[in-house]
Design an enzyme around this catalytic site. Sequence first.
Site, PDB file in Angstrom:
ATOM      1  N   GLU A  49     -12.362  -0.589  -9.773  1.00 21.33           N
ATOM      2  CA  GLU A  49     -11.962  -1.426 -10.907  1.00 21.33           C
ATOM      3  C   GLU A  49     -12.975  -1.413 -12.056  1.00 21.33           C
ATOM      4  O   GLU A  49     -12.590  -1.462 -13.230  1.00 21.33           O
ATOM      5  CB  GLU A  49     -11.715  -2.860 -10.435  1.00 21.33           C
TER       6      GLU A  49
ATOM      7  N   ASP B 159      -4.404  -9.868  -8.431  1.00 21.18           N
ATOM      8  CA  ASP B 159      -4.905  -9.020  -9.509  1.00 21.18           C
ATOM      9  C   ASP B 159      -3.862  -8.122 -10.162  1.00 21.18           C
ATOM     10  O   ASP B 159      -3.589  -8.201 -11.358  1.00 21.18           O
ATOM     11  CB  ASP B 159      -6.090  -8.183  -9.015  1.00 21.18           C
TER      12      ASP B 159
ATOM     13  N   GLU C  98       0.831  -1.206   0.000  1.00 20.19           N
ATOM     14  CA  GLU C  98       0.000   0.000   0.000  1.00 20.19           C
ATOM     15  C   GLU C  98       0.867   1.257   0.000  1.00 20.19           C
ATOM     16  O   GLU C  98       0.506   2.273  -0.609  1.00 20.19           O
ATOM     17  CB  GLU C  98      -0.946   0.002   1.206  1.00 20.19           C
TER      18      GLU C  98
ATOM     19  N   ARG D 296       0.260   3.790  -3.140  1.00 24.05           N
ATOM     20  CA  ARG D 296      -0.425   5.033  -2.774  1.00 24.05           C
ATOM     21  C   ARG D 296       0.557   6.186  -2.533  1.00 24.05           C
ATOM     22  O   ARG D 296       0.366   7.279  -3.081  1.00 24.05           O
ATOM     23  CB  ARG D 296      -1.291   4.821  -1.525  1.00 24.05           C
TER      24      ARG D 296
END
Length: 934
Positions: A833, A700, A565, A569
Site C-alpha cells: 500500500e 480499506d 481473495e 487475485r
Amino acid sequence: MEEPSARAAALHTLPRRRKNGASRAHVRRMLPVLLVGVFCLYGVWFTNAAAQHSADLSPAASPPDAREPPVLTANLEAQSTTSAVGVVRSEATGGAAAVNAAASALSIPEGGQRTTAATRIGGTLEEPPAAVGTAASAGVAAPMGAAASSCDTGMAPAPAGGAAYVGDFSGASHLSVNPLADIERESMSVSAWVHLDKPSSSGEIMSIQTIVANKHSGCGVDADHHGFSVFINEWNTNAEQLYVSWGNDESGCEELATDRGSAPAGKWLFVTAVFDKSDAALYIDGKLHAHSGRGIGRLRTVRQPPTPIERQRRAGGALRIGVHPDLKHALRGFLGELAIFPAALTDEQVLRLYSCGSPMPPLLKLEWRESGPALSDSAERGVAQLVDALSKSSTPAPVATASAGGRHTRPTYSMQDPLSLVDSTSASHTAFEAPHTRLRRQEDTSGRSSPPSQGWPLPWLANRAPANISAEARAASDKEAAMRVEHVRNAFKRAWSAYRQYAWGADEVKPISNRSHNWLHMGATMIDALDNLWIFGMKDEFVEAQEWVATQLSLKRAVGISMFETVIRILGGLLSAFELSREPVFLSKAQEVADHMMYAFDANPKTGLPCTTISFANQRQCQYPSWAGHAAILAEYGTIQLEFKYLAHHTKQKKYWDVAERPMRLLQGLEKPHGLYPTFINPQTGRWSSQKFTFGALADSFYEYLIKQWLITNKKEEYLRKMFDDAMIGMAKLLVQKSSPSGLVYIADWTGSSIQHKMDHLACFAGAMLAIGAQDGYAYDKEYMSLAYALGDTCYEMYARTQTGLSPEFVQFVSGRDMQTPRTACFNIGRPEAVETFFVLWYYTRDPKWRDIGWEVFKAFEQHAATGSGWAALSDVENPKKKRDDKMESFVLAETMKYLFLLFSNDDPIPLEKYVMNTEAHPLGRFEPMATNT
C-alpha cells in the site's frame, strides 16, 4: 601508461592562494587610522612575515625557527586498497621523537611491511596515487586563483599563473592516517579540491566516491560506524551529489546531501563539509548547498528534524583518504589541498577559504608539492605530506615538501564493488547496504500553500502546492530511474525463477526452504503475476504461463476458500491478462471462475450480500466468520465490483453486473453514521451490526472501489462519486489526526465510541485513493492532494523509523512520542500500500521525492527480506537478526514489485488515464456502464 594530454582536456587546476596580496590590501585600508609608530612596527612585522612565507614556498624550504614549538611534518605514501602496504618516511622538525611519532601516524596493516616498491596485485603492477605534474610537464591547464581584491569583495576566483599538484587516485589506491591526536572534533570542517573521473561508458555506475572517512560504509549500529565520511554520489548511482555522513548509537548512516547534479564529474570542485554541535552543512565552490538546520538539501536522520544532529565520534581507527576505512568505495579522480579544521567554519569563512586561503590553522593538511627532497627508490610513487598543526603556537605549521614522481597506469576495473544485478536463474543473492534512516526532501514551501476550501473539515492542513520541479531535475530522476527499474525487474525475475523451479502451478513458493504452499489451489502466484510478466517485458514467460492456464488450471480442489481473495487475485489476474494481451483464453477462464462463485450471491435473497467462505467443489458451502459475529465484511462484499462489471462488459452478460451492483445500491440507501460505513453488516437483514469505522483491515478497499467504480465506467455513475466525496468528508472530520511532536498526519480508527490512535499499513492505500480522486475538477481536489501528500510522508515514516527500514503491520500514535510499533504488529509480509501511494503521487506530480523514498523501501526489502528465491516475511522489523518467516504472498510480486517497477518506469507502461487498477494492482480498461436492475 596514459599520455599527459589524454587527461589534460578533463582537468582544470587548483587555485593558488595570494595571501600576501590580501595582507597588503588590509594594510592599505588601515593607513588612515594608524598612528605613525604603530605603522612602523607593523611594517617591520609584515616584512619579516613575507620573507618567511617566501622561504616556506621555495624549492629548498628553510627549517622552522628553533624558537618555535616543534611541529610534526611527515611524508605520507599511498597504499593500494587491495593490499594496503604502506611506506613511512619522515622529515622531522622536532627531533627523533617527532620521527617516531610520524612513523606511528601511518597505518600499516597487520602483516604488512614497510617498502618502497610498488605493490603487485594479481600479476599487474598497481601504483598508488601519483602526483600530477606542472602545467608544462603534464599538459594541465593553468590553475585558477583569487585576485587580491576578490578576497575583500567576495568575487569569484580569477585566473592566475603558476602550477598546482594534485593526487591522482585510481580507484585501487588510497591514503591512510592514524590520527596523532584528536582530529575528529565536535565542531570541525573538512575541505578539498575534487575532480571526479567521468564514467568510462554510458552504462557504468560510479557509485560512492570517497573523499575522506573515518567511519565504515553502510549502516551498522556499532563503533565502526561512528565518525564521519565525505563523499560524492549516492550508493550505486551517478547522482553527482555531495554527501556528508555520520554515525551514532541509533544509526550508522545519517546523512546530509546536496541536490542531484550539484557535484558533477569531470570538473574541479571545491567542497567543504562543516559540523557544529547541532548541525551539518555542505558547500560547493564556497556556496552553501545543504544545511540540516536551515531546511536546505536532503537529510536522512533517525530523529525527526529540526532536532539537532547526533554524531558519535569514533575512538581510534584510521582516517582514510580516497576510500572508507573498510576499504570500500575507492575514489577515481583527483584530490588536492585536503584540510581538516578544528572549528565549524561560517558561510563567510568558507567563501574566504575558497577565494583567498585558510582562515585558521588546520589540524591536518594534505598536499602534493612540486619540489622538495627526493625519496630514494620512489621515483614512480606519488608522495603526499601530512601536516599535524596541533601545537600551542597559533602560527600555521610549515609544510615540508617531497618529490612528486611519475604518473601511473590506471587500472581497467573499479574497486568500488557496485551491486551486480542478480540473474533470474541464480539462487544466490547480493544484499543492498540499505540505510535504515529517514530520507526527507527538505523544501522551502513558504508562499506555496493556501488555506483549505470552505467546508473542508481540516483547517489546520493547508493546501500544499505541487513542487516546482525543473526540467533538469526531472531528467536526472529519469536517468536514475532507468537504473533502478532494472534492479526491480531482476528482483522479480529472481522470485519468478524460484516459483517456476520449485512451485510451478502451486499458490506460493516458500522463499527460504524452496518448497511450495497451497491455500487457494489455483496457482495464485502465477495468475496474480501474469500482468507483471507482460508489463516487465517477459513475454516468453508470459506465453509459458498462458499455456498452463489453458491446459492445467483446475477449480476442483478449491474448497473452503476466501471469495474476496479469489476475486481480487484470480479473477482480477485473469481479466488483467486478457486486457493487456487480448488472449481469449484468459477471458474464458475468468468467466469459468466467476460462474463457480455466482451461487454465493443467492444465499441472502433480501440483500444479495455474498458469502465470505465458499467452495468450488461443493457449492453448498457458504459461511461468514464467527469472529465477526457471522456478519458480512465491508471490504469483502464491497471489493468485487470492478472485476464483475468488467467481466459483464466483455462477455455481454448482465448477470455479472447485477450481482456486483446490488450491494452498492443497498449501501446507497442505508443511513451512514458520520458519513462513513461500519465494517460489519447483517447479511440477512442488511442492517449495520457494528459502529466501528476504519480505513485499514476490514474496510480499506471498499472506499478505494467507490472512486474506481466511477472511473472505470467512464465517470458516468455519479452516485458513486457522491458516495466517495461524502465518505472523504466523513473521514477527514472524524478520523484524520495529527501526531506530536512531528505533526505526522494519519487516519485513526473509530471504535464506536472513541478514537483509536492506530493506523494500519493497509490504510496507506488512502494516499493513492485521494490523489486519484483529485484529478477531475471537483470541489476538494486541492484538499485531497494535500492530504495525500501528508499521508504519503507518514507512510514512509512507518518504514524509516524501524531498525530494518521496513514497516510494521500497524503503528500506534502516542502523544509526544509520534508513532510506536506494538509488539503484536512488528511483522512485515511485504505489503504494497505504501509504494502504491508513492507511485500514484509520483505519477501525478512527477516529483522525484516519491521515487527516492520508494527506492529506500526497495533497498530495505533487498537487504532484510531478500533470499535467492524472493522476499521472505520479517517476524520483527525492529530486530534484523531475528529469524525470518518462510512466506511470500503472491501480492509481493503482483503488487509491491509491480508498483515499484511502475514508479521507476520512464515510459508509463500503465497510464492511469487509460487503466484502473483493482485492489491487487491488476490494470483493467474503462468501459460504459450497463443499465441496472435495482
